[in-house]
Structures are given as C-alpha cells and as structure tokens.
Design a protein around this motif. Structure first.
Motif, PDB file in Angstrom:
ATOM      1  N   LEU A  41       0.830  -1.209   0.000  1.00 12.36           N
ATOM      2  CA  LEU A  41       0.000   0.000   0.000  1.00 12.36           C
ATOM      3  C   LEU A  41       0.865   1.259   0.000  1.00 12.36           C
ATOM      4  CD1 LEU A  41      -2.793   1.268   0.152  1.00 12.36           C
ATOM      5  CD2 LEU A  41      -2.668   1.090   2.656  1.00 12.36           C
ATOM      6  N   GLU A  42       1.945   1.254   0.777  1.00 11.22           N
ATOM      7  CA  GLU A  42       2.845   2.399   0.785  1.00 11.22           C
ATOM      8  C   GLU A  42       3.521   2.579  -0.574  1.00 11.22           C
ATOM      9  OE1 GLU A  42       5.555   1.741   3.948  1.00 11.22           O
ATOM     10  OE2 GLU A  42       4.105   2.217   5.536  1.00 11.22           O
ATOM     11  N   LEU A  43       3.929   1.462  -1.178  1.00 15.38           N
ATOM     12  CA  LEU A  43       4.551   1.532  -2.499  1.00 15.38           C
ATOM     13  C   LEU A  43       3.572   2.059  -3.539  1.00 15.38           C
ATOM     14  CD1 LEU A  43       6.893   0.936  -4.429  1.00 15.38           C
ATOM     15  CD2 LEU A  43       6.043  -1.416  -4.610  1.00 15.38           C
ATOM     16  N   LEU A  44       2.317   1.582  -3.474  1.00 15.12           N
ATOM     17  CA  LEU A  44       1.294   2.043  -4.412  1.00 15.12           C
ATOM     18  C   LEU A  44       1.041   3.542  -4.252  1.00 15.12           C
ATOM     19  CD1 LEU A  44      -0.888   1.481  -6.530  1.00 15.12           C
ATOM     20  CD2 LEU A  44      -2.436   0.869  -4.665  1.00 15.12           C
ATOM     21  N   THR A  45       0.955   3.995  -3.002  1.00 14.86           N
ATOM     22  CA  THR A  45       0.738   5.422  -2.755  1.00 14.86           C
ATOM     23  C   THR A  45       1.897   6.249  -3.288  1.00 14.86           C
ATOM     24  OG1 THR A  45      -0.496   4.858  -0.761  1.00 14.86           O
ATOM     25  CG2 THR A  45       0.229   7.130  -0.991  1.00 14.86           C
ATOM     26  N   GLN A  46       3.129   5.773  -3.041  1.00 15.51           N
ATOM     27  CA  GLN A  46       4.312   6.482  -3.535  1.00 15.51           C
ATOM     28  C   GLN A  46       4.306   6.573  -5.055  1.00 15.51           C
ATOM     29  OE1 GLN A  46       7.313   7.568  -1.448  1.00 15.51           O
ATOM     30  NE2 GLN A  46       7.420   8.758  -3.327  1.00 15.51           N
ATOM     31  N   MET A  47       3.928   5.508  -5.731  1.00 17.98           N
ATOM     32  CA  MET A  47       3.955   5.493  -7.187  1.00 17.98           C
ATOM     33  C   MET A  47       2.839   6.359  -7.761  1.00 17.98           C
ATOM     34  SD  MET A  47       5.071   1.581  -8.070  1.00 17.98           S
ATOM     35  CE  MET A  47       5.719   2.040  -9.665  1.00 17.98           C
ATOM     36  N   ILE A  48       1.693   6.419  -7.098  1.00 15.72           N
ATOM     37  CA  ILE A  48       0.628   7.305  -7.568  1.00 15.72           C
ATOM     38  C   ILE A  48       1.058   8.759  -7.450  1.00 15.72           C
ATOM     39  CG2 ILE A  48      -1.704   8.122  -7.078  1.00 15.72           C
ATOM     40  CD1 ILE A  48      -2.472   5.287  -6.362  1.00 15.72           C
ATOM     41  N   VAL A  49       1.696   9.105  -6.336  1.00 17.01           N
ATOM     42  CA  VAL A  49       2.192  10.474  -6.165  1.00 17.01           C
ATOM     43  C   VAL A  49       3.239  10.790  -7.216  1.00 17.01           C
ATOM     44  CG1 VAL A  49       3.448  12.010  -4.608  1.00 17.01           C
ATOM     45  CG2 VAL A  49       1.649  10.544  -3.713  1.00 17.01           C
ATOM     46  N   GLY A 173       3.899  13.723   4.488  1.00 16.38           N
ATOM     47  CA  GLY A 173       2.903  12.707   4.796  1.00 16.38           C
ATOM     48  C   GLY A 173       3.458  11.299   4.833  1.00 16.38           C
ATOM     49  N   GLY A 174       4.733  11.159   5.224  1.00 15.02           N
ATOM     50  CA  GLY A 174       5.357   9.847   5.272  1.00 15.02           C
ATOM     51  C   GLY A 174       5.966   9.404   3.956  1.00 15.02           C
ATOM     52  N   LEU A 175       5.874  10.203   2.925  1.00 13.55           N
ATOM     53  CA  LEU A 175       6.429   9.887   1.612  1.00 13.55           C
ATOM     54  C   LEU A 175       7.667  10.740   1.351  1.00 13.55           C
ATOM     55  CD1 LEU A 175       3.142   9.761  -0.502  1.00 13.55           C
ATOM     56  CD2 LEU A 175       4.356   7.840   0.536  1.00 13.55           C
ATOM     57  N   GLN A 176       8.724  10.091   0.864  1.00 15.01           N
ATOM     58  CA  GLN A 176       9.949  10.806   0.526  1.00 15.01           C
ATOM     59  C   GLN A 176       9.847  11.301  -0.917  1.00 15.01           C
ATOM     60  OE1 GLN A 176      11.463  11.135   3.950  1.00 15.01           O
ATOM     61  NE2 GLN A 176      12.919  11.582   2.328  1.00 15.01           N
ATOM     62  N   ILE A 177       9.818  12.621  -1.094  1.00  8.22           N
ATOM     63  CA  ILE A 177       9.692  13.232  -2.422  1.00  8.22           C
ATOM     64  C   ILE A 177      10.924  14.075  -2.670  1.00  8.22           C
ATOM     65  CG2 ILE A 177       8.293  14.727  -3.884  1.00  8.22           C
ATOM     66  CD1 ILE A 177       5.890  14.021  -2.196  1.00  8.22           C
ATOM     67  N   GLY A 283      -2.022  14.538 -19.365  1.00 15.95           N
ATOM     68  CA  GLY A 283      -0.719  14.294 -18.766  1.00 15.95           C
ATOM     69  C   GLY A 283      -0.821  13.628 -17.410  1.00 15.95           C
ATOM     70  N   LEU A 284      -1.754  14.078 -16.592  1.00 21.37           N
ATOM     71  CA  LEU A 284      -1.945  13.471 -15.278  1.00 21.37           C
ATOM     72  C   LEU A 284      -2.402  12.011 -15.407  1.00 21.37           C
ATOM     73  CD1 LEU A 284      -3.712  16.422 -13.415  1.00 21.37           C
ATOM     74  CD2 LEU A 284      -1.337  15.690 -13.174  1.00 21.37           C
ATOM     75  N   ILE A 285      -3.306  11.747 -16.347  1.00 24.86           N
ATOM     76  CA  ILE A 285      -3.807  10.375 -16.526  1.00 24.86           C
ATOM     77  C   ILE A 285      -2.684   9.447 -16.967  1.00 24.86           C
ATOM     78  CG2 ILE A 285      -5.350   8.934 -17.902  1.00 24.86           C
ATOM     79  CD1 ILE A 285      -7.325  11.264 -17.944  1.00 24.86           C
ATOM     80  N   ILE A 286      -1.888   9.867 -17.943  1.00 24.16           N
ATOM     81  CA  ILE A 286      -0.806   9.018 -18.440  1.00 24.16           C
ATOM     82  C   ILE A 286       0.267   8.839 -17.371  1.00 24.16           C
ATOM     83  CG2 ILE A 286       1.074   8.880 -20.121  1.00 24.16           C
ATOM     84  CD1 ILE A 286      -1.635   8.161 -21.254  1.00 24.16           C
ATOM     85  N   GLY A 287       0.563   9.889 -16.614  1.00 24.54           N
ATOM     86  CA  GLY A 287       1.561   9.766 -15.556  1.00 24.54           C
ATOM     87  C   GLY A 287       1.169   8.737 -14.515  1.00 24.54           C
ATOM     88  N   VAL A 288      -0.096   8.757 -14.092  1.00 23.29           N
ATOM     89  CA  VAL A 288      -0.568   7.773 -13.113  1.00 23.29           C
ATOM     90  C   VAL A 288      -0.652   6.390 -13.747  1.00 23.29           C
ATOM     91  CG1 VAL A 288      -2.520   7.118 -11.659  1.00 23.29           C
ATOM     92  CG2 VAL A 288      -1.806   9.505 -11.772  1.00 23.29           C
TER      93      VAL A 288
END
Length: 335
Positions: A41-49, A173-177, A283-288
């Motif tokens: 779940l954390e990996l999925l959240t990171q990749m969506i961001v 929010g707990g994500l390294q950006i 662009g947002l759709i393709i990025g996600v």
C-alpha cells in the motif's frame, strides 16, 4: 570453522555467525501478510504520487505540443529535443561556465527563446503553404539532426547536474519526495497559470487564439500570422526547456531525455489536439497510468518495462475507440 569463515564472503560469514542451524519457534504468518500488504500500500501510494508529479510535466510539454499545432497546424516531432537542448544548455552553464543556478537557469531560458524564434524563421517559415507531410518530415529531420549534434558536443553518457538544493528530498505525509520533483510541480503550476492569463488577457495571446481559430480571418483583421508562428515556437522552446531542466536535475541529462517528447504523444492523443487545458488532464492520466502499470508488473505480471510501454498500449486502444481522442472533437469537412 574459522578457516571456512575466512574463505567465504563477508555476507556468508555474517549468516553463519548470527543464525542458528535450526529455528523451531512457531512463525506468525499473519503478521508477515499484514506487513507485506502495508508495504504494498505504501509503495502504491508512492507510485501514484510520482505519477501525478511526472504527469504535470507531461501536461506542460503536451501544452507546448498543442500550442504549436493549434497556431501553425504543425505536428512538432522534435518537441523532445527542446527538452534535451534546454537541459544540456543549463548543464553547460552550471558546470562548464560555473554559473550559479539562479543565473544559469534564466540564461538558458533566454537562449531557448532565441533558439525557438530562429528555428521557426530560418527552417519552418519557408515551409508555409507546403503540404503538411513535408512539414512533418522536416520536424522529424530536425529531431534526428539535434540528437546527433547534442551527442557530438556533449557525448552519449548520462551526466548529473551539480547540487542545486541543500536538501535532496522532503518527507511529506510519510512519503519521501525529491526536492527536484517538488520544484517541478511548482514550476508546472506557475506555467499553467501563466498560460491562462497569457491567452486570456495579453494581446499576443488573443492573437494566437484568433490564429488558431482561422488563419485567414486573423490575417484579414491585421494580425501578423508570421509573428504568431514565431511566438508559439519560442514559447514552446522555453517551456520545454524548463521541463527538461527539472527532469535533468532529478535523473541526469542524456540523449534519452528526447524520448520524453515521444511519450507526450499518448498524452496529446488522449486529450485531443483541441484544448491546452485538456492536455494537462491527459498528462496526469498518463503519468498515473504508467506508474500503476509498473506497480502491477512488479507485483504480479513480472513482464518488465511496462512503465515505458503502457502509455502506448493506451494510445492504440484510444485510437481504436475514438480516433479524435477521448476529449477531442470531430473535424467535419465539406467536399
């Protein structure tokens, strides 16, 4: 035992010295499953961001693509080379000339502004009135020429940007950006707002909108179509260079950066060539989408390279269902 440990690698020595031969303690498999789900779940959240961040850059470059098309009716296949030349120019300012970033970056934008105008006046203006396929072939030729020229000048290896920010990444929010990605979001939002006010209130922006609607009517009203063409290419070069610098800061700069322009094609097809605003959504759709494809592939499919391929699968499907794009409008011509 000691001789065996010395002969083995340090990792094996650590294994033998730290772990017993047998472990008869019962294992709590439920905790392993819960921790695995949490990590996924954390990996999925990171990749969506990450997808949303990269999607903003896709949207910005797609805006430039649509800007040139709507103003000049030219499909610019050397859009990726604008990113490449801008990124290498800024790198040369910072490394070769040892200029600080706040000086080298604006100089890069000024250079790209002049570069876009000269390219349109010298190469593309003589092509006005020629068949569209001829102009498209010219842009493809320019793409190959610029790739070869940049490789000859800077080489084919990836080179890293010097450190611009003291902090490499920020915890949100707990994500390294990465700080470069945060800069990319800020820059993209500023560009989008700037585009809005430019086309809404500026004289040149209104002239571009009129030219995009009908070139002949705009020219009959006293609008210099040649100046509009030059301005559209200059703006596209500057904005693409900004995106190229941001990508180069995060991943280094090399000839592979020009592929970024090719990946914008699914974005443009998804949104259609009618609206600059819709290009941002595409662009947002393709990025996600490409990040979700990488997540699914890493967890279950194990096919590899889905990150690069997924947008083009989406491109083929969209063209099969709606040739004018999901948000595009049909162009009906009377014969």
């Amino acid at each position: 035992y000691e001789l065996a440990c010395q002969a083995l690698s340090p990792s094996f020595v650590f294994f033998f010295e730290q772990k017993p031969a047998y472990d008869v303690r019962p294992r709590d498999w439920s905790s392993d499953v819960c921790s695995s789900d949490l990590m996924n779940l954390e990996l999925l959240t990171q990749m969506i961001v990450n997808g949303l961040i990269v999607g903003t850059l896709y949207g910005v470059v797609a805006m430039c693509f649509v800007l040139i098309y709507k103003s000049t009716r030219v499909v610019n296949f050397d859009q990726g080379e604008f990113l490449l030349i801008g990124a290498w120019s800024c790198w040369a300012m910072l490394v070769k000339f040892e200029l600080p970033f706040y000086v080298g970056f604006p100089l890069t934008l000024v250079f790209m502004l002049i570069f876009g105008v000269v390219l349109q006046v010298v190469v593309l203006r003589p092509m006005i009135g020629e068949p569209i396929i001829s102009v498209i072939m010219v842009t493809i030729g320019l793409s190959m020429f610029f790739q070869g020229l940049v490789s000859w000048i800077f080489g084919g290896y990836t080179k890293a940007y010097p450190t611009v920010f003291e902090t490499a990444s920020v915890n949100i929010g707990g994500l390294q950006i990465e700080t470069a990605y945060i800069m990319s979001v800020v820059v993209s939002i500023v560009i989008m707002i700037g585009f809005y006010f430019f086309f809404k209130y500026s004289r040149m922006g209104l002239a571009m909108r009129a030219t995009a609607f009908d070139q002949q009517i705009a020219q009959s009203l006293g609008i210099s179509v040649k100046h509009v063409f030059a301005a559209s290419w200059a703006i596209s070069a500057v904005v693409s260079a900004m995106a190229g610098v941001v990508v180069g800061m995060g991943h280094g700069v090399s000839s592979a950066l020009s592929f970024f322009g090719i990946k914008v094609c699914p974005v443009v097809i998804l949104g259609g060539l009618d609206s600059i605003v819709v290009a941002i959504v595409g662009g947002l759709i393709i990025g996600v989408l490409e990040n979700l494809a990488e997540f699914v592939d890493s967890q279950w499919l194990q096919l590899g390279n889905m990150y690069d391929i997924a947008p083009f699968y989406a491109l083929v499907v969209i063209l099969m269902i709606k040739p004018y794009g999901l948000f595009g409008t049909k162009n009906i011509e009377r014969i």
